[in-house]
Design an enzyme around this catalytic site. Structure first.
Site, PDB file in Angstrom:
ATOM      1  N   LYS A   1     -12.315  -1.840   6.855  1.00 37.42           N
ATOM      2  CA  LYS A   1     -11.577  -2.681   7.788  1.00 37.42           C
ATOM      3  C   LYS A   1     -11.979  -2.442   9.241  1.00 37.42           C
ATOM      4  O   LYS A   1     -12.195  -3.383   9.971  1.00 37.42           O
ATOM      5  CB  LYS A   1     -10.076  -2.484   7.599  1.00 37.42           C
TER       6      LYS A   1
ATOM      7  N   TRP B   1       0.834  -1.213   0.000  1.00 37.58           N
ATOM      8  CA  TRP B   1       0.000   0.000   0.000  1.00 37.58           C
ATOM      9  C   TRP B   1       0.854   1.243   0.000  1.00 37.58           C
ATOM     10  O   TRP B   1       0.547   2.206  -0.698  1.00 37.58           O
ATOM     11  CB  TRP B   1      -0.988  -0.014   1.167  1.00 37.58           C
TER      12      TRP B   1
ATOM     13  N   ASP C   1      -1.828   6.850   6.014  1.00 38.61           N
ATOM     14  CA  ASP C   1      -2.842   5.880   5.594  1.00 38.61           C
ATOM     15  C   ASP C   1      -3.095   4.995   6.817  1.00 38.61           C
ATOM     16  O   ASP C   1      -2.231   4.229   7.229  1.00 38.61           O
ATOM     17  CB  ASP C   1      -2.299   5.060   4.418  1.00 38.61           C
TER      18      ASP C   1
END
Ligand SMILES: *Cc1c(COP(=O)(O)O)cnc(C)c1O
Length: 361
Positions: free
Chosen positions: A197, A106, A173
């Site tokens: 999530k 990511w 993030d």
């Protein structure tokens, strides 16, 4: 056939488990929202039915994260991946440099997109060892416009235990660990997270931004990409993902009822300790990452004897455990222990690991 009355222990990495009460309330609202005789799916977003939902979701997030008045909360489309471009588009001039830590897939995707808008300096990376630790010794140039980190690396199971606050503006993030532990959220100029999530349903993205860092880039920003327009319109520049925001609101309410972030952090710590202790004690299993960097959200582990990994997956599945197959980049197993995963599920997994070891020892 799965008997729907049996408990399923859901360790999915994302979209993932949400509190049962959220599923119950959300499903009721699909049929009849709040006794309006209408489904939550058929109400206008600019109505006094939806506006209170948006307002409550925003207020709960501000409260749970203890945000100050400079920090605005947005609910946007496009998932965390859209933020990989939207952040540099809004914060980074073409000639300026953004610093990045490269701690997994990511992060590297965020790096790739930022390069489209300015200079990128990768100040540290653990790529050479398949991202199995968090880099410790590095320096961030003072003139870097911001420093970007991925607080929890969902695929590899590492997590920044200490946030490396530098003199730079910080961007993070937090897709897979937002609201799982107390952090000084106000120290970040921008935080983004896909909701699927730890906050709610897929289809919405939470962005927390310090409004003082906006409006400083020279480029023209497309209307829908400019955070300032979303702030001005209260996340209703266009049709927001109504249902996904509603599910977030319910989940945030639930979190507040649990006692908020500090209370859930305590439980998250206990869940993680329980599972890591078993991984360390059980002769069949080995953790894949440096101990001091172990994630409390995504626990990655393998078997020394890889030929019986498939048998363990089957054994787990037969016993109503789902979602523990590791990501293909790491292999083995990954158990995600997000806020809504009950302690009972972790205890149950640990019991199965013990039982499996007896069978195969
Ligand atoms: C899942 C994840 C993403 C991607 O989120 P999307 O909403 O699918 O774009 C980005 N970063 C992290 C840390 C993630 O866990």
């Amino acid at each position: 056939m799965i008997n729907t009355l049996e408990v399923i222990h859901n360790f999915n990495a994302g979209p993932s488990i949400l509190p049962k009460t959220v599923f119950e309330q959300a499903s009721q609202s699909v049929l009849n929202y709040n006794n309006t005789g209408l489904s939550i799916l058929e109400i206008g977003h600019r109505t006094n039915t939806f506006q209170p939902i948006m307002d409550e979701a925003r207020a709960l997030l501000k409260e749970l994260m203890k945000l100050d008045d400079d920090h605005e909360v947005l609910f946007l489309h496009g998932g965390a991946s859209t933020q990989f471009m939207q952040v540099p588009m809004n914060l980074l001039n073409e000639k300026e440099t953004a610093a990045f830590s490269d701690t997994g897939v990511w992060s590297s995707k965020a790096i790739k997109e930022a390069k489209l808008f300015g200079n990128v300096e990768v100040v540290c990376s653990s790529k050479e060892s398949n991202y199995n630790y968090i880099p410790k010794d590095f320096a961030v140039p003072n003139d870097a416009k911001y420093f970007h980190i991925t607080t929890n690396n969902t695929i590899y199971g590492t997590q920044w235990q200490k946030i490396p606050h530098t003199s730079n503006s910080m961007v993070a993030d937090m897709s897979s660990d937002i609201l799982s532990r107390e952090l000084e959220f106000n120290k970040f100029d921008l935080i983004y997270a896909g909701a699927q999530k730890n906050i709610g349903a897929a289809g919405v993205n939470v962005v927390v931004v310090n409004k003082n860092c906006l409006g400083k880039v020279k480029r023209s920003i497309p209307t829908i990409m400019d955070y300032r327009n979303h702030i001005k319109e209260g996340s209703m520049l266009n049709t927001p993902p109504v249902f996904a925001i509603y599910v977030c609101m319910l989940t945030l309410r639930w979190l507040k009822e649990q006692g908020g972030v500090a209370a859930i952090e305590k439980i998250n710590n206990e869940k993680a300790v329980l599972l890591y202790n078993e991984i360390d004690a059980n002769a069949l299993f080995t953790g894949t990452v440096a101990k001091e960097d172990r994630s409390k959200m995504n626990v990655c582990f393998v078997m020394d004897n890889a030929t019986i990994e498939e048998a363990f997956l089957t054994f787990a599945k037969e016993n109503n455990i789902i979602g523990i197959k590791g990501h293909r980049m790491v292999g083995g197993f990954r158990a995600s222990l997000y806020n809504a995963l009950p302690m009972e599920s972790v205890k149950y997994l640990v019991e199965l690991m013990k039982a499996f070891a007896l069978k195969y020892a």
